[in-house]
Design an enzyme around this catalytic site. Structure first.
Site, PDB file in Angstrom:
ATOM      1  N   SER A 131       0.855  -1.186   0.000  1.00 56.86           N
ATOM      2  CA  SER A 131       0.000   0.000   0.000  1.00 56.86           C
ATOM      3  C   SER A 131       0.894   1.239   0.000  1.00 56.86           C
ATOM      4  O   SER A 131       2.115   1.140   0.202  1.00 56.86           O
ATOM      5  CB  SER A 131      -0.876  -0.003   1.249  1.00 56.86           C
ATOM      6  OG  SER A 131      -0.053   0.098   2.407  1.00 56.86           O
ATOM      7  N   ASP A 185      -0.924  -1.311  -4.187  1.00 58.06           N
ATOM      8  CA  ASP A 185      -2.303  -1.539  -3.756  1.00 58.06           C
ATOM      9  C   ASP A 185      -2.944  -0.190  -3.363  1.00 58.06           C
ATOM     10  O   ASP A 185      -2.319   0.605  -2.644  1.00 58.06           O
ATOM     11  CB  ASP A 185      -2.261  -2.496  -2.553  1.00 58.06           C
ATOM     12  CG  ASP A 185      -3.625  -3.023  -2.164  1.00 58.06           C
ATOM     13  OD1 ASP A 185      -4.510  -3.104  -3.035  1.00 58.06           O
ATOM     14  OD2 ASP A 185      -3.799  -3.379  -0.973  1.00 58.06           O
ATOM     15  N   GLU A 227     -10.925   0.425  -9.320  1.00 57.48           N
ATOM     16  CA  GLU A 227     -12.039  -0.121  -8.536  1.00 57.48           C
ATOM     17  C   GLU A 227     -13.326   0.642  -8.830  1.00 57.48           C
ATOM     18  O   GLU A 227     -13.319   1.859  -8.988  1.00 57.48           O
ATOM     19  CB  GLU A 227     -11.685  -0.017  -7.045  1.00 57.48           C
ATOM     20  CG  GLU A 227     -12.765  -0.529  -6.104  1.00 57.48           C
ATOM     21  CD  GLU A 227     -12.291  -0.538  -4.639  1.00 57.48           C
ATOM     22  OE1 GLU A 227     -11.232  -1.132  -4.363  1.00 57.48           O
ATOM     23  OE2 GLU A 227     -12.967   0.063  -3.799  1.00 57.48           O
ATOM     24  N   HIS A 251     -12.711  -4.449   3.797  1.00 55.88           N
ATOM     25  CA  HIS A 251     -11.370  -4.677   4.338  1.00 55.88           C
ATOM     26  C   HIS A 251     -11.437  -5.008   5.830  1.00 55.88           C
ATOM     27  O   HIS A 251     -12.379  -4.609   6.511  1.00 55.88           O
ATOM     28  CB  HIS A 251     -10.501  -3.427   4.141  1.00 55.88           C
ATOM     29  CG  HIS A 251     -10.144  -3.178   2.711  1.00 55.88           C
ATOM     30  ND1 HIS A 251     -10.533  -2.052   2.026  1.00 55.88           N
ATOM     31  CD2 HIS A 251      -9.432  -3.911   1.827  1.00 55.88           C
ATOM     32  CE1 HIS A 251     -10.071  -2.105   0.782  1.00 55.88           C
ATOM     33  NE2 HIS A 251      -9.400  -3.217   0.633  1.00 55.88           N
ATOM     34  N   ASN A 254      -7.016 -10.346  -3.078  1.00 58.32           N
ATOM     35  CA  ASN A 254      -6.227  -9.527  -2.163  1.00 58.32           C
ATOM     36  C   ASN A 254      -6.337  -9.991  -0.708  1.00 58.32           C
ATOM     37  O   ASN A 254      -7.444 -10.123  -0.186  1.00 58.32           O
ATOM     38  CB  ASN A 254      -6.685  -8.074  -2.257  1.00 58.32           C
ATOM     39  CG  ASN A 254      -6.169  -7.390  -3.509  1.00 58.32           C
ATOM     40  OD1 ASN A 254      -5.794  -8.052  -4.471  1.00 58.32           O
ATOM     41  ND2 ASN A 254      -6.129  -6.074  -3.494  1.00 58.32           N
ATOM     42  N   THR A 287      -5.290  -8.981   5.864  1.00 57.83           N
ATOM     43  CA  THR A 287      -5.703  -9.260   7.239  1.00 57.83           C
ATOM     44  C   THR A 287      -5.294 -10.662   7.728  1.00 57.83           C
ATOM     45  O   THR A 287      -4.838 -10.813   8.876  1.00 57.83           O
ATOM     46  CB  THR A 287      -7.235  -9.076   7.345  1.00 57.83           C
ATOM     47  OG1 THR A 287      -7.538  -7.719   6.984  1.00 57.83           O
ATOM     48  CG2 THR A 287      -7.738  -9.357   8.740  1.00 57.83           C
TER      49      THR A 287
HETATM   50  C1  PGH Z   1      -7.164  -5.963   0.475  1.00 61.32           C
HETATM   51  C2  PGH Z   1      -7.004  -6.901   1.634  1.00 61.32           C
HETATM   52  N1  PGH Z   1      -6.090  -5.224   0.117  1.00 61.32           N
HETATM   53  O1  PGH Z   1      -6.181  -4.360  -0.890  1.00 61.32           O
HETATM   54  O2  PGH Z   1      -8.211  -5.827  -0.148  1.00 61.32           O
HETATM   55  O3  PGH Z   1      -8.234  -7.220   2.243  1.00 61.32           O
HETATM   56  O4  PGH Z   1      -8.461  -6.945   4.708  1.00 61.32           O
HETATM   57  O5  PGH Z   1      -9.558  -8.833   3.548  1.00 61.32           O
HETATM   58  O6  PGH Z   1      -7.095  -8.801   3.799  1.00 61.32           O
HETATM   59  P1  PGH Z   1      -8.324  -7.992   3.650  1.00 61.32           P
HETATM   60 ZN    ZN Z   2      -8.149  -3.664  -0.972  1.00 55.92          ZN
HETATM   61 CA    CA Z   3     -13.195   2.030  -2.756  1.00 55.80          CA
END
Ligand code: PGH
Ligand code: ZN
Ligand code: CA
Length: 312
Positions: free
Chosen positions: A50, A89, A141, A185, A258, A261
């Site tokens: 990120s 990301d 997105e 998320h 993705n 978490t």
């Molecule tokens: C995500 C990760 N990163 O861009 O979308 O999502 O929180 O479900 O891992 P999680």
């Molecule tokens: Zn994401």
């Molecule tokens: Ca969004």
């Protein structure tokens, strides 16, 4: 296999109907777990960072952070048996996205999904022009990931609009699209059953045909939550996307999955356990080793579930 552009990985997954895990990293240990897992599963893999991760690695210096991740992932990838790519990301800031494109990333996400449709479209188009000039793929997105559990009216307004998706893909030339279909998320995704809007997903896939991305795809393994709680954490009501739902998502066209978490929880649970059981520990490597092994198992299970094992 070398460090490759993300498009190479996702085009193959799209052609052969499987999903590839895109795992977020902030440091060396997560990368080690991901690369080892990918090699043991003989699976292609996407590493993603990120803007926050880049800031963290560079201690606020963006160019330094980009260089750190590029050189680390490129080096691991070039000496790995499986295809490895590096992706930005949720890019929000134009200068940071351009820094990643210039800095050797294999793809970038421009996330202007909080803007009205036209704004998202124009911002995405601008990044696509820059990235495609140097052969880099772009993800965008449509819709938004949070607040869907509150009421039906809100759910309608935040999920992807399939007509808009068609117009968006056509006008921007974006390579990968993340359609909001009901995930969010973090560790608290659903209050009741984990329900995703597969009709929308199928329609977006049918009408556009490009690789699709599922954000908020962590499964939040209950045993990892329990382990963390057993060793001092206090996490209540956590719920993720079950493996069956991930399998279905892949069947209907998701290719990039993705995951952030799940690795965070697993890392923290293992570190808590080790420190509690080993009060004399002062060597960070000894603290991190069991966490790397635990993350590896979680990653391998996801690769099997998504169908990317033995696709390298
Ligand atoms: C995500 C990760 N990163 O861009 O979308 O999502 O929180 O479900 O891992 P999680
Ligand atoms: Zn994401
Ligand atoms: Ca969004």
């Amino acid at each position: 296999m070398p460090y490759v552009p993300t498009k190479e990985i996702l085009d193959d997954a799209n052609k052969k109907y499987y999903g590839v895990g895109a795992f977020n990293i902030n440091n060396l240990e997560f990368l080690q777990a991901i690369i080892e897992a990918a090699e043991e599963e003989n699976s292609p893999v996407i590493i993603e960072t990120s803007e926050g991760a880049i800031k963290y690695a560079g201690k606020g210096n963006i160019e330094r952070g980009v260089r750190f991740f590029y050189e680390l992932v490129k080096n691991y990838g070039d000496h790995s048996k499986v295809p490895v790519s590096l992706h930005l990301d949720h890019g929000k800031d134009f200068a940071k996205i351009v820094a990643c494109i210039k800095g050797g990333y294999g793809s970038v996400m421009i996330d202007a999904s909080d803007q009205p449709f036209e704004g998202n479209l124009n911002a995405t188009k601008k990044i696509v022009e820059i990235a495609h000039a140097v052969g880099i793929g772009v993800e965008a997105e449509l819709g938004t990931l949070k607040g869907i559990e509150d009421n039906v009216a809100a759910a309608e307004s935040v999920l992807v609009n399939t007509d808009e998706a068609r117009e968006f893909v056509e006008k921007t030339g974006v390579d990968f699209l993340a359609p909001a279909i009901g995930t969010s998320h973090g560790a608290f995704k659903f209050k009741g059953a984990a329900k995703l809007d597969f009709d929308r997903l199928k329609k977006v896939k049918e009408e556009n045909g490009i690789p699709l991305v599922l954000h908020g795809a962590s499964s939040v393994p209950p045993e990892q939550i329990e382990l963390a709680n057993q060793y001092g954490a206090d996490i209540k009501g956590a719920k993720g996307v079950p493996f069956e739902t991930l399998e279905e998502s892949v069947k209907y066209g998701i290719n990039k999955v993705n995951t952030d978490t799940d690795l965070r929880i697993t890392f923290i649970a293992a570190v808590r356990k080790f420190l509690k059981e080993t009060p004399g520990a002062i060597d960070p490597r000894k603290v991190f080793d069991p966490a790397i092994d635990a993350m590896k198992e979680i990653i391998k299970a996801r690769m099997k579930c998504l169908g990317s094992s033995n696709k390298a």
